[in-house]
Design an enzyme around this catalytic site. Structure first.
Site, PDB file in Angstrom:
ATOM      1  N   SER A   1       0.840  -1.198   0.000  1.00 15.22           N
ATOM      2  CA  SER A   1       0.000   0.000   0.000  1.00 15.22           C
ATOM      3  C   SER A   1       0.878   1.252   0.000  1.00 15.22           C
ATOM      4  O   SER A   1       2.101   1.152   0.104  1.00 15.22           O
ATOM      5  CB  SER A   1      -0.919  -0.006   1.219  1.00 15.22           C
ATOM      6  OG  SER A   1      -1.878  -1.030   1.093  1.00 15.22           O
ATOM      7  N   GLY A   2       0.240   2.405  -0.133  1.00 10.79           N
ATOM      8  CA  GLY A   2       0.984   3.656  -0.147  1.00 10.79           C
ATOM      9  C   GLY A   2       1.154   4.217  -1.551  1.00 10.79           C
ATOM     10  O   GLY A   2       1.776   5.270  -1.728  1.00 10.79           O
ATOM     11  N   HIS A   3       0.564   3.520  -2.541  1.00 11.34           N
ATOM     12  CA  HIS A   3       0.661   3.975  -3.934  1.00 11.34           C
ATOM     13  C   HIS A   3      -0.699   4.373  -4.492  1.00 11.34           C
ATOM     14  O   HIS A   3      -0.895   4.416  -5.712  1.00 11.34           O
ATOM     15  CB  HIS A   3       1.252   2.871  -4.808  1.00 11.34           C
ATOM     16  CG  HIS A   3       2.557   2.347  -4.327  1.00 11.34           C
ATOM     17  ND1 HIS A   3       3.664   3.140  -4.219  1.00 11.34           N
ATOM     18  CD2 HIS A   3       2.933   1.108  -3.899  1.00 11.34           C
ATOM     19  CE1 HIS A   3       4.682   2.406  -3.761  1.00 11.34           C
ATOM     20  NE2 HIS A   3       4.252   1.185  -3.555  1.00 11.34           N
TER      21      HIS A   3
ATOM     22  N   HIS B   1       9.336   3.580  -3.755  1.00 12.48           N
ATOM     23  CA  HIS B   1       9.448   3.345  -2.311  1.00 12.48           C
ATOM     24  C   HIS B   1      10.636   4.121  -1.758  1.00 12.48           C
ATOM     25  O   HIS B   1      11.112   3.845  -0.671  1.00 12.48           O
ATOM     26  CB  HIS B   1       9.671   1.861  -2.026  1.00 12.48           C
ATOM     27  CG  HIS B   1       8.723   0.963  -2.729  1.00 12.48           C
ATOM     28  ND1 HIS B   1       8.988   0.419  -3.964  1.00 12.48           N
ATOM     29  CD2 HIS B   1       7.486   0.539  -2.387  1.00 12.48           C
ATOM     30  CE1 HIS B   1       7.948  -0.317  -4.342  1.00 12.48           C
ATOM     31  NE2 HIS B   1       7.028  -0.260  -3.416  1.00 12.48           N
TER      32      HIS B   1
END
Lengths: 332, 332
Positions: free
Chosen positions: B55-57, B219
């Site tokens: 996650s985080g995108h 990242h």
């Protein structure tokens, strides 16, 4: 100042070039003016919708030029109202004979300049009306505003009045619907960080490492208070409760919700906020008919978000659901 | 750490709740797993597309679940591959009998876990194939990668393979088309600032006030080099020239372009970058068939952008143009 820009004085013009190159099927630029209009403008016999204001709030407003929303958007300098001339040119370019509705956010400069452009266009025989959006419940008067500020709720006005115009309503009818949206929508925002106007080169206010501002305006205008950073759930409750205090929502009422990112706040966090907004509204028996999560009216690279709640009736539901096709807002 | 979050360990689950509440017409969550699937899954006789990763995108990948793109997206922890179990559950939930194509970005953890899930599903009799996206031309090997990294070009794979599946192509045909997109797409990014993994609470690398990193991964993996901040035009030229060195584009060739914001970079700046991308490609006689500007594959709150160029043929043009209706990507 860490920005992907060339000369700060050229950001608006270069941005508009980039928009036209990205979306040639949707928009064209008026020669000599920072105005985007629908490629097929003027649309014969359709009421035309014109909005705009200072730049730095993208995709507002150029991103909403297209089918089912705006006919033209005027881009002022960053955080600066456009002058009457480009607004006048926008009106003239999109008037298809059924009149033009101006959708103006409640900032003193915008009101003055849009009114002046309206007067100029009326001299030419254009029929022009305007509405003023003032959805921000945070503060009553502000740096650039008498009365409440207009913020992300404006996008609901574009969407719904745009759909009304598309089905062939008269100028007066489109104005009445636009005004109904304005009467029914409330918003409030908060900031985790300031932003930097390119020509200024430095932040427009400061916040400590553990500090946030509640009720912040989209140009960095002061909000209700600074506070220590809280959890997403606590912050969301502050925003939603203040909004609900200002609405007469009853158990069973239906609303649309917009969770708007100011720019630097990741979509992940906006969805976390949305989760809490739904919990709070549902606990009061308020039904959420439709939810929008994303960046609709930004503040350069400011971190933070705003929440908007729009009370719906059958007309507004139908118009909200109507299809739209613009660079930044599509509904199938 | 200035974020709109509650407990850092809950961000993914709370985000997914917020997504389902925002988009109930599009997605549902698999009970007990961080997986979003199309509400109507499984779609009978259609090849199902499954993607995901750390996650985080966002909006990658859950935002692309819907008509014309993905059938399921698995959300790992932030910047962490999902384990095989949820991937396996996703495959089982969306397999409509025509097989499942996994679209995996080239990170060692993702490849290992998606492969293991494929093996598990095959034991149950599912037909599963996979493709690996490695569009990032910046570096050949990287922190979490053997070979090139997969970044924003992956969204073109979702879009085009999704359209191919929607018209009833076989698993083998969808895979061939997905692989053609992978073979034809190149990307490169740059960062103006780092980002903060919620559970870590501090930035994953540092950049001086006048410094940027060219070729940065999504990242925060190191790029080709750090450099003094340049103008948008100079930075764009660096990215585009490195991409073009790796493609055999000729005068008259047609491409699609994606200008992807990593999160904190305002849309204004992405359009300024787009303007320069168009100038450079046009000067070489390369025709830009379609342009996408926005946040497609982000890196938490990182500032910066990536540019992707996809070489098109008639098949890819047609599939790129096909309608899509997902929370984060709509084409009418």
């Amino acid at each position: 100042m860490k920005k992907l820009v060339n000369r700060p004085e050229n950001v608006v013009e270069e941005m508009l070039s980039g928009m036209v190159l990205a979306h040639p099927d949707y928009v064209r630029k008026l020669d000599g003016f920072n105005v985007l209009v629908r490629r097929e403008s003027p649309v014969e016999k359709k009421v035309a919708l014109v909005s705009g204001g200072g730049s730095g709030h993208e995709p507002s407003h150029g991103g909403y030029v297209g089918y089912g929303m705006l006919d033209a958007a005027i881009a002022g300098d960053v955080f600066t109202s456009p002058t009457p001339d480009p607004i006048y040119e926008a009106i003239k370019a999109v008037d298809g004979g059924a009149g033009v509705l101006l959708i103006v956010k409640n900032y003193t400069g915008d009101i003055m300049n849009f009114e002046m452009a309206k007067d100029m266009a009326e001299i030419d025989g254009c029929q022009v009306e305007y509405v003023v959006v003032n959805d921000d419940v945070a503060v009553e008067n502000s740096t650039y505003t008498a009365g409440r500020r207009g913020i992300a709720g404006t996008v609901f006005v574009h969407k719904i009045a745009g759909a009304k115009a598309e089905i062939g309503a008269s100028l007066e009818e489109v104005k009445v619907t636009a005004q109904k949206v304005i009467d029914n929508v409330r918003s409030m925002g908060m900031a985790l960080s300031p932003c930097i106007v390119p020509a200024a080169g430095k932040a427009n206010f400061t916040l400590a490492e553990d500090e946030m501002e509640i009720g912040m305006g989209i140009h960095g205008e002061p909000g209700t208070h600074k506070d220590t950073l809280k959890t997403a759930d606590e912050i969301t409750a502050q925003l939603v409760n203040k909004i609900l205090e200002d609405m007469q929502l009853l158990d069973g009422d239906e609303v649309a919700v917009m969770i708007n990112g100011l720019a630097s706040t990741p979509l992940m966090e906006l969805y976390i906020v949305n989760r809490r907004v739904h919990e709070i509204l549902s606990s009061k028996g308020i039904k959420i008919y439709k939810t929008f999560v994303g960046e609709f009216m930004t503040s350069l690279e400011m971190a933070g978000c705003s929440v908007s709640v729009l009370e719906l009736d059958e007309e507004l539901k139908e118009l909200l659901n109507a299809s739209a096709d613009t660079p930044a807002f599509k509904l199938l």
